[in-house]
Scaffold this motif. Structure first.
Motif, PDB file in Angstrom:
ATOM      1  N   UNK A   1      30.036  61.231  26.385  1.00  0.00           N
ATOM      2  CA  UNK A   1      31.488  61.055  26.219  1.00  0.00           C
ATOM      3  C   UNK A   1      31.950  59.851  27.374  1.00  0.00           C
ATOM      4  N   UNK A   2      32.610  58.730  26.541  1.00  0.00           N
ATOM      5  CA  UNK A   2      33.057  57.847  27.732  1.00  0.00           C
ATOM      6  C   UNK A   2      34.206  56.799  26.937  1.00  0.00           C
ATOM      7  N   UNK A   3      34.730  56.154  27.982  1.00  0.00           N
ATOM      8  CA  UNK A   3      35.866  54.988  27.384  1.00  0.00           C
ATOM      9  C   UNK A   3      35.547  53.791  28.489  1.00  0.00           C
ATOM     10  N   UNK A   4      35.593  52.827  27.599  1.00  0.00           N
ATOM     11  CA  UNK A   4      35.719  51.412  28.619  1.00  0.00           C
ATOM     12  C   UNK A   4      36.926  50.663  27.859  1.00  0.00           C
ATOM     13  N   UNK A   5      37.418  49.835  28.749  1.00  0.00           N
ATOM     14  CA  UNK A   5      38.517  49.157  28.536  1.00  0.00           C
ATOM     15  C   UNK A   5      38.161  47.532  28.911  1.00  0.00           C
ATOM     16  N   UNK A   6      38.708  46.529  28.385  1.00  0.00           N
ATOM     17  CA  UNK A   6      38.404  45.235  28.398  1.00  0.00           C
ATOM     18  C   UNK A   6      39.751  44.333  28.490  1.00  0.00           C
ATOM     19  N   UNK A   7      40.487  44.090  29.480  1.00  0.00           N
ATOM     20  CA  UNK A   7      41.808  43.326  29.262  1.00  0.00           C
ATOM     21  C   UNK A   7      41.426  41.785  29.261  1.00  0.00           C
ATOM     22  N   UNK A   8      41.879  40.959  28.229  1.00  0.00           N
ATOM     23  CA  UNK A   8      41.637  39.421  28.351  1.00  0.00           C
ATOM     24  C   UNK A   8      42.945  38.640  28.098  1.00  0.00           C
ATOM     25  N   UNK A   9      42.949  37.683  28.120  1.00  0.00           N
ATOM     26  CA  UNK A   9      44.233  36.784  28.020  1.00  0.00           C
ATOM     27  C   UNK A   9      44.474  36.795  26.599  1.00  0.00           C
ATOM     28  N   UNK A  10      45.825  37.637  26.325  1.00  0.00           N
ATOM     29  CA  UNK A  10      46.184  37.895  24.815  1.00  0.00           C
ATOM     30  C   UNK A  10      46.067  39.275  24.293  1.00  0.00           C
ATOM     31  N   UNK A  11      45.480  40.144  25.056  1.00  0.00           N
ATOM     32  CA  UNK A  11      45.135  41.378  24.293  1.00  0.00           C
ATOM     33  C   UNK A  11      44.117  42.522  25.196  1.00  0.00           C
ATOM     34  N   UNK A  12      43.890  43.491  24.754  1.00  0.00           N
ATOM     35  CA  UNK A  12      43.070  44.569  25.416  1.00  0.00           C
ATOM     36  C   UNK A  12      42.235  45.092  24.239  1.00  0.00           C
ATOM     37  N   UNK A  13      41.026  45.500  24.604  1.00  0.00           N
ATOM     38  CA  UNK A  13      39.968  46.028  23.772  1.00  0.00           C
ATOM     39  C   UNK A  13      39.633  47.339  24.449  1.00  0.00           C
ATOM     40  N   UNK A  14      39.699  48.619  23.710  1.00  0.00           N
ATOM     41  CA  UNK A  14      39.354  50.073  24.249  1.00  0.00           C
ATOM     42  C   UNK A  14      38.265  50.478  23.292  1.00  0.00           C
ATOM     43  N   UNK A  15      37.139  50.875  24.224  1.00  0.00           N
ATOM     44  CA  UNK A  15      35.919  51.435  23.212  1.00  0.00           C
ATOM     45  C   UNK A  15      35.596  52.723  23.900  1.00  0.00           C
ATOM     46  N   UNK A  16      35.641  53.723  22.836  1.00  0.00           N
ATOM     47  CA  UNK A  16      35.502  55.025  23.152  1.00  0.00           C
ATOM     48  C   UNK A  16      34.285  55.679  22.378  1.00  0.00           C
ATOM     49  N   UNK A  17      33.499  56.510  22.979  1.00  0.00           N
ATOM     50  CA  UNK A  17      32.407  57.313  22.279  1.00  0.00           C
ATOM     51  C   UNK A  17      32.438  58.653  22.607  1.00  0.00           C
ATOM     52  N   UNK A  18      32.202  59.569  21.677  1.00  0.00           N
ATOM     53  CA  UNK A  18      32.126  60.890  22.210  1.00  0.00           C
ATOM     54  C   UNK A  18      31.036  61.617  21.109  1.00  0.00           C
ATOM     55  N   UNK A  19      30.210  62.501  21.789  1.00  0.00           N
ATOM     56  CA  UNK A  19      29.266  63.071  20.897  1.00  0.00           C
ATOM     57  C   UNK A  19      29.469  64.603  20.933  1.00  0.00           C
ATOM     58  N   UNK A  20      30.006  65.119  19.872  1.00  0.00           N
ATOM     59  CA  UNK A  20      30.155  66.551  19.923  1.00  0.00           C
ATOM     60  C   UNK A  20      29.550  67.213  18.649  1.00  0.00           C
ATOM     61  N   UNK A  21      29.852  68.445  18.588  1.00  0.00           N
ATOM     62  CA  UNK A  21      29.395  69.269  17.292  1.00  0.00           C
ATOM     63  C   UNK A  21      29.308  68.650  15.853  1.00  0.00           C
TER      64      UNK A  21
END
Length: 86
Positions: A1-21
């Motif tokens: 499980x994890x989350x990554x965030x990238x901010x750049x000029x003009x916006x933000x991108x967030x990437x999430x991944x989760x492994x579950x049942x």
């Protein structure tokens, strides 16, 4: 499980991944203009239909690609894959 965030000029991108049942859930969210305000594409959305079909052929009928509007702006793309544990 994890989350990554990238901010750049003009916006933000967030990437999430989760492994579950239920399998793997991956999300990519941004705070851009969103789907409603985006200019129409000449292809008419054939690319998303092709992508969904390919997901079903590779990962079975439980595979999903969902696009959702974020509030107040942006889009979240969610990929759901049922994975067999061996």
């Amino acid at each position: 499980d994890g989350q990554w965030q990238c901010a750049f000029e003009g916006g933000t991108i967030v990437v999430r991944a989760q492994l579950g049942g239920e399998g793997l859930c991956m999300e990519i969210a941004d705070d851009g203009i969103g789907l409603v305000d985006a200019a129409p594409r000449p292809s008419g959305g054939v690319g998303l239909s092709n992508l969904r079909e390919r997901l079903r052929s590779l990962y079975g009928p439980a595979a999903r690609l969902q696009l959702m509007e974020n509030q107040p702006s942006g889009v979240t793309s969610r990929l759901l894959l049922h994975l067999e544990r061996t």
